[in-house]
Design a protein around this motif. Structure first.
Motif, PDB file in Angstrom:
ATOM      1  N   GLN A 598      -3.308 -53.512   2.034  1.00  0.00           N
ATOM      2  CA  GLN A 598      -2.739 -52.396   1.268  1.00  0.00           C
ATOM      3  C   GLN A 598      -3.521 -52.202  -0.028  1.00  0.00           C
ATOM      4  O   GLN A 598      -3.833 -51.086  -0.430  1.00  0.00           O
ATOM      5  CB  GLN A 598      -1.271 -52.675   0.937  1.00  0.00           C
ATOM      6  CG  GLN A 598      -0.305 -52.297   2.053  1.00  0.00           C
ATOM      7  CD  GLN A 598      -0.443 -50.830   2.444  1.00  0.00           C
ATOM      8  OE1 GLN A 598      -0.529 -49.951   1.598  1.00  0.00           O
ATOM      9  NE2 GLN A 598      -0.508 -50.553   3.739  1.00  0.00           N
ATOM     10  N   GLU A 599      -3.789 -53.352  -0.648  1.00  0.00           N
ATOM     11  CA  GLU A 599      -4.396 -53.378  -1.979  1.00  0.00           C
ATOM     12  C   GLU A 599      -5.726 -52.633  -2.071  1.00  0.00           C
ATOM     13  O   GLU A 599      -6.001 -51.971  -3.067  1.00  0.00           O
ATOM     14  CB  GLU A 599      -4.694 -54.827  -2.340  1.00  0.00           C
ATOM     15  CG  GLU A 599      -3.917 -55.359  -3.494  1.00  0.00           C
ATOM     16  CD  GLU A 599      -4.164 -56.847  -3.615  1.00  0.00           C
ATOM     17  OE1 GLU A 599      -5.320 -57.227  -3.864  1.00  0.00           O
ATOM     18  OE2 GLU A 599      -3.194 -57.602  -3.427  1.00  0.00           O
ATOM     19  N   ILE A 600      -6.552 -52.753  -1.026  1.00  0.00           N
ATOM     20  CA  ILE A 600      -7.908 -52.205  -1.147  1.00  0.00           C
ATOM     21  C   ILE A 600      -7.932 -50.693  -1.312  1.00  0.00           C
ATOM     22  O   ILE A 600      -8.928 -50.130  -1.720  1.00  0.00           O
ATOM     23  CB  ILE A 600      -8.792 -52.598   0.056  1.00  0.00           C
ATOM     24  CG1 ILE A 600      -8.113 -52.176   1.345  1.00  0.00           C
ATOM     25  CG2 ILE A 600      -9.119 -54.067   0.050  1.00  0.00           C
ATOM     26  CD1 ILE A 600      -9.076 -52.169   2.513  1.00  0.00           C
ATOM     27  N   SER A 609     -15.560 -59.723  -4.602  1.00  0.00           N
ATOM     28  CA  SER A 609     -16.793 -59.041  -4.992  1.00  0.00           C
ATOM     29  C   SER A 609     -18.035 -59.808  -4.547  1.00  0.00           C
ATOM     30  O   SER A 609     -19.100 -59.230  -4.395  1.00  0.00           O
ATOM     31  CB  SER A 609     -16.807 -58.781  -6.495  1.00  0.00           C
ATOM     32  OG  SER A 609     -16.113 -59.783  -7.152  1.00  0.00           O
ATOM     33  N   SER A 610     -17.865 -61.125  -4.281  1.00  0.00           N
ATOM     34  CA  SER A 610     -19.048 -61.873  -3.854  1.00  0.00           C
ATOM     35  C   SER A 610     -19.425 -61.516  -2.419  1.00  0.00           C
ATOM     36  O   SER A 610     -20.507 -61.808  -1.964  1.00  0.00           O
ATOM     37  CB  SER A 610     -18.776 -63.371  -3.963  1.00  0.00           C
ATOM     38  OG  SER A 610     -17.799 -63.723  -3.024  1.00  0.00           O
ATOM     39  N   ALA A 611     -18.519 -60.877  -1.709  1.00  0.00           N
ATOM     40  CA  ALA A 611     -18.787 -60.564  -0.309  1.00  0.00           C
ATOM     41  C   ALA A 611     -19.579 -59.271  -0.152  1.00  0.00           C
ATOM     42  O   ALA A 611     -19.805 -58.804   0.944  1.00  0.00           O
ATOM     43  CB  ALA A 611     -17.476 -60.446   0.462  1.00  0.00           C
ATOM     44  N   THR A 618     -17.700 -49.999  -7.071  1.00  0.00           N
ATOM     45  CA  THR A 618     -16.709 -49.815  -8.132  1.00  0.00           C
ATOM     46  C   THR A 618     -15.312 -50.080  -7.616  1.00  0.00           C
ATOM     47  O   THR A 618     -14.368 -50.148  -8.373  1.00  0.00           O
ATOM     48  CB  THR A 618     -16.751 -48.364  -8.640  1.00  0.00           C
ATOM     49  OG1 THR A 618     -16.701 -47.514  -7.505  1.00  0.00           O
ATOM     50  CG2 THR A 618     -17.972 -48.111  -9.452  1.00  0.00           C
ATOM     51  N   GLY A 619     -15.161 -50.192  -6.293  1.00  0.00           N
ATOM     52  CA  GLY A 619     -13.819 -50.341  -5.737  1.00  0.00           C
ATOM     53  C   GLY A 619     -13.106 -49.008  -5.750  1.00  0.00           C
ATOM     54  O   GLY A 619     -11.878 -48.944  -5.671  1.00  0.00           O
TER      55      GLY A 619
END
Ligand code: ADP
Length: 803
Positions: A598-600, A609-611, A618-619
């Motif tokens: 849901q969050e994304i 972010s390392s992935a 920027t998300g």
């Protein structure tokens, strides 16, 4: 409606203040029974009612009663010394043996009533007396209030009102009333006893109690409401003081005057209720003073507030510290204070209204209600007249309603101001971001353009590597700027959809082929699986649809270390008007944990972010895509399993585009000859030297010749259709901008293609651009291929390579 009526009435009152007084003079008598209204009076201890009519209110038992001072008798004794005194009258105004009667003491009053002939049951309405009584009828005790005795110790005061049935066996009712006072500043009876029909008196009393309880309930709940507003809102003191004022006053409505509380709870402690009666008065006025001060601090005199508040606090302290006989004397000085305070409040509200303070006109209206209540109370207190119960009720409700309107009005206006400020902030933010993005895009244009140029100048391998990094970073920066700007626009509700015919299958294929190189570099297979029946065009927004699909494909590549990415386009349903399509982007990547799914979709959220395999992000991509779809009533779904892969998909219904004959060949790919623009003569209108340099370099490389004008005015002078084939026109320039220049060029009849070059987002300017007469638009920083494609599409046919 009612409010408006009230306001208009008030307005007319303000115009003619006398009008209000005249109204009062007309209506008050309707509800007030003057003390001098004619009723039968007792003479020499006998009241003859044999020829009297009993009405619903009952008849007052006023006149000359027998008084036996310092005697407590159960029946009048003809032999004992007595005097005839007016009844009811406080002892302070009564004489005994030509001497004023002291306020402390005890006495017996007696009256013989010659009853009217009636078969209906009769009753007596008994008000309170100071401060205890017992009533005997024909020698039998029928009612009492507290316990009258011959000393302070044997006397228990109590205040309540009652209706007691009387059932005399003869036609004469012999009343004997014992009254004692040792605890109050006042002593003796002071309100009329009345005789009437049992049913009528009981009904009247119930109505009175009901009105009191209703009013107290309203005030109490209103008080709690404003207390809540204070506690959970922005701690505005005026709300707090008004809430305490209402709550304290609600006690006074049931705990004084008719003493509904004392009747319903007959075992209340008299001393406690007496303290409450006085404390609630002093403290409620204290609260009202502070409330008015907080409401209109600039219109009120601080010293008067201090004096009022100080007096109220002193009165309250005196109530707590002094014996009952002393603090009950405070009422007269307090009424004097009120007689000054109320007109002053009136004055303050008038000044506030004159200064246009928020809600002040309601405040002013409420003072009329207050004045009215005060007049009515005074009339009753000094026994000039007995007001009907309803009139006070209406006065109180009116006053509290108008006062709460002031607070509501202020609350609403504070909210409105906050909302306006927030909106202004939002606008400023969006304008700031717009400007920033514009300012960042312009130099980026040079960076990207120059990098492209250098890459084409056969750089050494090490230089090429560095240039690739430079181009990659610059493009990344551009995506971030665009994303932020886009999201900002969506949030501000400014996004619009440019609907037109689009070819979903081609869009999908182009996106896949656009990403195929970067996917191949990463060792990922990317393919498009498109429903073969999707051969027609639909109505949609080309840019926004491409943006959503690109975002999903880009993410899929980003988060897939190995395996494949598949873009599927399937037809779900088709009618002769529309088609429902499901688009999905499936990958065999790292997947997303269920709790993160849901969050994304929220802005600026990334699972890890390392992935991101070194890709910055920027998300915002998913948040933007989801909102773009939502604005078209489409939901974006996700099926994902960590370690297995993710599928993002949505189902959208598009209207079918009308089938049109394609007359002009459409340039769909970039010309591939060495000098695709050989001999095309271009006028570049641009103020930024760097941008001019970039554009000139490209054009030269493509075989075009160019001339430069640094602003619109210069362009007007320089443009010559015999020397120029096409114009590249920047929009924002000093002296004369691109809009104005193009408008004037079209006005003078130039039909030359004019291509707008802008660092703004295409959708923002599109509408305006085409209406002015631009031929096409290229967004800076431009992709050289895109610039070439657009120029080639509009330049004269001589060199165009059509595919
Ligand atoms: P960005 O890609 O710029 O970080 P997005 O809003 O596009 O921002 O995505 C938000 C987050 O959702 C990503 O950072 C990533 O953690 C997750 N995500 C998006 N797409 C995928 C996918 N196909 N596979 C795995 N994770 C994904």
């Amino acid at each position: 409606m009612t409010l408006r009526l009230l306001y208009h009435t008030y307005k007319s009152l303000r115009l003619k203040p006398l009008f209000g007084l005249i109204l009062l003079a007309i209506f008050l008598p309707l509800y007030i029974t003057p003390a001098w209204a004619s009723t039968p009076r007792a003479e020499q201890g006998v009241l003859d009612l044999r020829n009297s009519e009993l009405d619903d209110k009952g008849l007052q038992l006023g006149g000359e009663w027998k008084l036996y001072w310092n005697r407590l008798l159960t029946s009048a004794s003809p032999t004992e010394y007595h005097e005839y005194v007016p009844f009811p009258k406080l002892w302070a105004h009564t004489t005994w043996k030509q001497q004023p009667v002291p306020t402390k003491g005890y006495a017996t009053y007696a009256l013989d009533i010659l009853l009217p002939t009636t078969s209906e049951p009769l009753a007596l309405y008994l008000p309170e007396a100071y401060s205890a009584y017992a009533l005997y009828a024909n020698g039998n005790l029928i009612a009492q209030n507290g316990e009258p005795g011959i000393s302070a110790e044997t006397t228990t005061p109590y205040w309540s009102q009652q209706v007691v049935p009387v059932t005399p066996s003869t036609d004469t009712l012999r009343l004997t009333l014992q009254v004692a006072n040792f605890h109050h500043a006042k002593g003796g009876p002071y309100k009329h006893i009345r005789i009437g029909y049992l049913s009528a008196l009981q009904a009247a009393q119930q109505v009175n109690y009901a009105l009191d309880i209703f009013l107290a309930g309203c005030l109490f709940m209103g008080g709690l409401f404003f207390l809540g507003l204070y506690l959970f809102g922005h701690h505005e003191k005026s709300n707090l003081y008004f809430s305490l004022f209402s709550i304290l006053y609600s006690y006074r409505v049931v705990g004084t005057k008719q003493y509904a509380l004392h009747t319903f709870f007959p075992h209340l402690d008299w001393s406690l209720t007496l303290h409450f009666e006085y404390l609630s008065l002093f403290l409620s006025i204290l609260m009202f003073t502070l409330y008015t001060y907080k409401l209109y601090p600039k219109d009120i005199n601080k010293y008067i507030v201090r004096f009022m508040a100080g007096s109220c606090i002193s009165f309250a302290l005196a109530t707590l510290l002094l014996p009952t006989t002393l603090f009950t004397q405070l009422i007269i000085p307090f009424l004097v204070l009120m007689a000054v305070g109320i007109p002053y409040t009136f004055y303050v509200y008038w000044v506030a209204a004159r200064n246009h303070r928020p809600g002040a006109r309601y405040a002013l209206m409420s003072t009329w209600a207050l004045l009215f209540i005060f007049v009515v109370i005074m009339l009753e207190y000094f026994r000039i007249a007995t007001p009907g119960k309803l009139i006070l009720f209406v006065g109180y409700i009116g006053f509290f309603f108008l006062q709460s309107l002031i607070l509501s009005f202020r609350f609403a206006s504070t909210l409105k101001k906050a909302k306006e400020a927030a909106e202004l902030g939002l606008k400023a933010k969006s304008e700031f971001l717009s400007t920033m993005s514009h300012e960042i895009r312009t130099p980026l244009n040079s960076v990207i353009g120059m990098t492209h140029l250098m890459l084409r100048d056969a750089p050494r391998p090490d230089q090429k590597e560095q240039l690739d990094v430079l181009l990659f970073s610059a493009n990344n920066l551009l995506t971030i700027v665009n994303d932020i700007l886009d999201f900002n626009k969506i949030e501000a509700g400014k996004i619009t959809f440019a609907m037109g015919p689009i070819d979903l299958a081609t869009i999908a294929r182009n996106i896949v082929s656009g990403y195929s190189k970067s996917a191949a570099d990463l060792g990922i297979e990317i393919r498009a699986v498109i429903d073969p029946s999707l051969t027609f065009r639909v109505i949609g927004d080309h840019t926004r649809t491409s943006q959503v699909i690109s975002n999903l494909v880009q993410n899929a590549i980003k988060f897939t270390p190995k395996g494949s990415v598949t873009l599927r386009l399937g037809v779900e349903d088709q009618t002769d008007k529309d088609v429902t399509v499901t688009l999905s982007v499936e990958d065999t990547g790292i997947g997303i944990a269920p709790e993160k799914q849901q969050e994304i979709f929220e802005r600026f959220t990334q699972v890890d972010s390392s992935a991101t395999r070194g890709f910055s992000g920027t998300g915002l991509g998913l948040a933007i895509s989801k909102r773009i779809l939502e604005l078209q009533q489409v939901d974006l779904h996700l099926d994902s399993e960590p370690g297995v892969g993710s599928t993002f998909y949505f189902t959208q219904t598009f209207p079918l585009a009308p089938v049109v004959e394609v007359t002009k060949p459409v340039v769909s790919t970039v010309p591939t000859t060495e000098k695709p623009l050989e001999d095309v003569r271009i006028l570049i209108v641009e103020d930024n030297k760097m941008n001019v340099l970039v554009a000139q370099n490209f054009l030269k490389r493509w075989g075009a010749t160019s001339e430069v004008a640094t602003n619109g005015k210069e362009a007007l002078a320089k443009l010559d259709p015999s020397r120029h084939d096409l114009v590249l026109m920047d929009l924002h320039m000093p002296v004369m901008d691109g809009y104005e220049a193009t408008r004037l060029l079209r006005e003078r009849g130039e039909s030359i293609p004019i291509i707008a070059l802008t660092a703004s987002i295409a959708q923002e300017v599109e509408g305006r651009i085409y209406s002015i007469g631009f031929t096409d638009i290229v967004v800076k920083p431009f992709n050289p291929n895109e610039l070439l494609r657009v120029i080639a599409a509009h330049a004269p046919q001589k060199n165009k390579v059509v595919v």
